[in-house]
Design an enzyme around this catalytic site. Structure first.
Site, PDB file in Angstrom:
ATOM      1  N   ARG A 136       6.471  -6.443  -3.446  1.00 24.05           N
ATOM      2  CA  ARG A 136       6.847  -5.215  -2.723  1.00 24.05           C
ATOM      3  C   ARG A 136       7.759  -4.314  -3.565  1.00 24.05           C
ATOM      4  O   ARG A 136       8.660  -3.657  -3.022  1.00 24.05           O
ATOM      5  CB  ARG A 136       7.530  -5.542  -1.393  1.00 24.05           C
ATOM      6  CG  ARG A 136       6.653  -6.294  -0.419  1.00 24.05           C
ATOM      7  CD  ARG A 136       5.701  -5.341   0.262  1.00 24.05           C
ATOM      8  NE  ARG A 136       4.920  -6.015   1.287  1.00 24.05           N
ATOM      9  CZ  ARG A 136       5.157  -5.889   2.596  1.00 24.05           C
ATOM     10  NH1 ARG A 136       6.117  -5.121   3.026  1.00 24.05           N
ATOM     11  NH2 ARG A 136       4.394  -6.520   3.453  1.00 24.05           N
ATOM     12  N   ARG A 186       9.920   0.788   0.480  1.00 21.66           N
ATOM     13  CA  ARG A 186      10.911   1.577   1.217  1.00 21.66           C
ATOM     14  C   ARG A 186      12.319   1.553   0.659  1.00 21.66           C
ATOM     15  O   ARG A 186      13.131   2.400   1.021  1.00 21.66           O
ATOM     16  CB  ARG A 186      10.922   1.130   2.684  1.00 21.66           C
ATOM     17  CG  ARG A 186       9.701   1.616   3.439  1.00 21.66           C
ATOM     18  CD  ARG A 186       9.647   1.000   4.816  1.00 21.66           C
ATOM     19  NE  ARG A 186       9.536  -0.443   4.708  1.00 21.66           N
ATOM     20  CZ  ARG A 186       9.547  -1.266   5.741  1.00 21.66           C
ATOM     21  NH1 ARG A 186       9.680  -0.798   6.944  1.00 21.66           N
ATOM     22  NH2 ARG A 186       9.415  -2.568   5.561  1.00 21.66           N
ATOM     23  N   TYR A 201      -3.489 -11.630  11.780  1.00 20.80           N
ATOM     24  CA  TYR A 201      -3.212 -10.237  12.153  1.00 20.80           C
ATOM     25  C   TYR A 201      -4.303  -9.690  13.077  1.00 20.80           C
ATOM     26  O   TYR A 201      -4.010  -8.978  14.045  1.00 20.80           O
ATOM     27  CB  TYR A 201      -3.089  -9.348  10.912  1.00 20.80           C
ATOM     28  CG  TYR A 201      -1.737  -9.432  10.255  1.00 20.80           C
ATOM     29  CD1 TYR A 201      -0.617  -8.856  10.847  1.00 20.80           C
ATOM     30  CD2 TYR A 201      -1.575 -10.094   9.045  1.00 20.80           C
ATOM     31  CE1 TYR A 201       0.627  -8.938  10.251  1.00 20.80           C
ATOM     32  CE2 TYR A 201      -0.332 -10.180   8.432  1.00 20.80           C
ATOM     33  CZ  TYR A 201       0.776  -9.598   9.047  1.00 20.80           C
ATOM     34  OH  TYR A 201       2.003  -9.686   8.457  1.00 20.80           O
ATOM     35  N   ARG A 223       6.867   9.232   1.854  1.00 19.09           N
ATOM     36  CA  ARG A 223       6.583   8.816   3.232  1.00 19.09           C
ATOM     37  C   ARG A 223       7.094   9.820   4.267  1.00 19.09           C
ATOM     38  O   ARG A 223       6.636   9.822   5.401  1.00 19.09           O
ATOM     39  CB  ARG A 223       7.164   7.420   3.481  1.00 19.09           C
ATOM     40  CG  ARG A 223       6.350   6.311   2.851  1.00 19.09           C
ATOM     41  CD  ARG A 223       5.101   5.973   3.673  1.00 19.09           C
ATOM     42  NE  ARG A 223       5.483   5.246   4.870  1.00 19.09           N
ATOM     43  CZ  ARG A 223       5.588   5.759   6.083  1.00 19.09           C
ATOM     44  NH1 ARG A 223       5.324   7.036   6.278  1.00 19.09           N
ATOM     45  NH2 ARG A 223       5.959   5.022   7.101  1.00 19.09           N
ATOM     46  N   ASP A 272      -2.397  -2.284   1.016  1.00 22.59           N
ATOM     47  CA  ASP A 272      -1.908  -3.299   1.947  1.00 22.59           C
ATOM     48  C   ASP A 272      -3.012  -4.325   2.182  1.00 22.59           C
ATOM     49  O   ASP A 272      -4.192  -3.991   2.111  1.00 22.59           O
ATOM     50  CB  ASP A 272      -1.471  -2.687   3.277  1.00 22.59           C
ATOM     51  CG  ASP A 272      -0.612  -3.673   4.061  1.00 22.59           C
ATOM     52  OD1 ASP A 272       0.602  -3.751   3.788  1.00 22.59           O
ATOM     53  OD2 ASP A 272      -1.166  -4.401   4.899  1.00 22.59           O
TER      54      ASP A 272
END
Ligand code: CP3
Length: 343
Positions: free
Chosen positions: A25, A29, A150, A38, A74
């Site tokens: 990652r 963010r 998921y 974003r 992703d």
């Protein structure tokens, strides 16, 4: 040493000048430059734009100096190609409709699902051009079991009640879903490899929520099938599982080159348990990145000292970097790993 050669040699457990470092990652963010993008586009819009994916993928190469890039995308993207609706909000991913019945699983698209997400392969081509050989590029996909969790839960789920119910009441429906996912993921990774990725990583993030027996039944054969299905390309394969200490005797059966592990056990122990047959990736605890530089330095040293001088170490965290980390802290880890690894 050329960064691509260093990374590939580390995957194959051949001697290198120092362990390569990258961070799961690493584009995300915690970076103000990522947040700025974003602020303008949603996460899915970002994933669908090869130009923006290229820009974001290169951010950690330029800002923290990691030795490898990872495709910005992703693991849930292929589910969209299969006909599910995938979105992300403040609480995490949403997949709809959640799959619960045999009819819903039968309705999922397999043929053509890989072509539906061709923007991912275009991103790989543009990233490779932009990198122009500076560092290698990792491609990736989710393991069938993790993707199935998921899809069945409809997103992140603490207790995974629907999956557990399916394991007992309708294992054949779960197996049918896993079979479809394995086919799509194999094709998806082959496209990424054709487009130029140097290494692939398969994320079985939720594999460790299963018992060893259930993981052997519902994850191992499907992930192994994907690995066998891309083996002829010669591209090294990394397998990641979180909280997987109880799975080690099953993990050794995976036909892959590198096991990426979390921080719960020392790499030296895992190397012993796996007979030195795999390169190991990891395994600094992500939480240390919220601490002062001296602690980051000490954690990097402890990880490198524990692994020792032998070949086959790819330095990384034990799980993804969290949004509360500063860019300076991430860079401190990279700098420490480079300095200490070269000794
Ligand atoms: O490593 C990288 O920098 C490459 C990009 C990447 C992302 N997700 C970007 C992302 C990779 C390799 C992933 C894999 C992924 N996605 C996994 C396996 C690895 C792991 O962390 O266990 C999983 C389980 C997912 C599913 C997922 N995607 C979740 C649970 C979430 C929300 C929570 C979170 O951690 O952010 C996402 C969203 C996501 N994927 C973001 C990013 C940068 C944040 C989206 C945003 O900008 O709001």
């Amino acid at each position: 040493m050329d960064p691509t050669e260093r990374f590939l040699r580390a995957c194959r457990r051949q001697p290198v000048d120092r362990p390569p470092i990258w961070i799961m990652r690493q584009a995300g963010r915690y970076m103000p430059s990522y947040q700025a993008i974003r602020d303008k586009v949603s996460f899915m819009e970002l994933c669908r734009s090869p130009e923006l994916c290229t820009e974001v993928t290169l951010m950690p190469i330029d800002q923290i100096g990691v030795d490898a890039a990872i495709l910005f995308s992703d693991i849930l993207i292929p589910l969209e190609g299969m006909g599910l609706d995938v979105s992300f909000d403040d609480r995490g991913p949403r997949v709809s409709p959640p799959l619960r019945t045999a009819a819903e699983v039968d309705g999922l698209r397999v043929d053509g699902a890989d072509e539906e997400v061709a923007y991912v392969y275009e991103a790989v081509r543009q990233i490779k051009t932009a990198l122009s050989g500076r560092v290698p590029l990792l491609g990736f996909a989710g393991a069938p079991l993790t993707l199935a969790i998921y899809a069945i839960e409809g997103g992140s789920s603490r207790n995974r009640h629907s999956v557990r119910k399916m394991v007992y009441e309708a294992p054949e429906v779960l197996e049918r879903l896993l079979d479809k996912l394995a086919t799509v993921v194999t094709r998806y990774l082959r496209h990424q490899i054709d487009a130029g990725v140097d290494v692939v990583q398969i994320f079985d993030t939720w594999g460790g929520t299963m018992s060893l027996a259930d993981w052997r039944r519902f994850s191992l054969p499907y992930t192994a099938r994907i690995m066998e299905g891309i083996k002829d390309t010669g591209v090294p394969i990394v397998h990641y599982a979180l909280d997987s200490a109880h799975l080690t005797e099953g993990l050794v059966e995976l036909p892959c080159d590198v096991l990426s592990v979390d921080w719960r056990q020392p790499l030296s122990l895992i190397r012993e348990q796996t007979g030195g047959r795999f390169a190991l990736q990891g395994n600094v605890e992500p939480g240390v990145l919220t601490c002062a530089d001296e602690h980051i330095y000490a954690a990097a040293k402890a990880c490198l000292d524990d692994y020792g001088d032998g070949p086959g170490h790819i330095f990384n965290l034990g799980h993804g970097i969290t949004p509360d980390v500063s860019v300076a802290a991430a860079k401190a880890l990279v700098d420490a790993a480079k300095e200490l690894g070269a000794r």
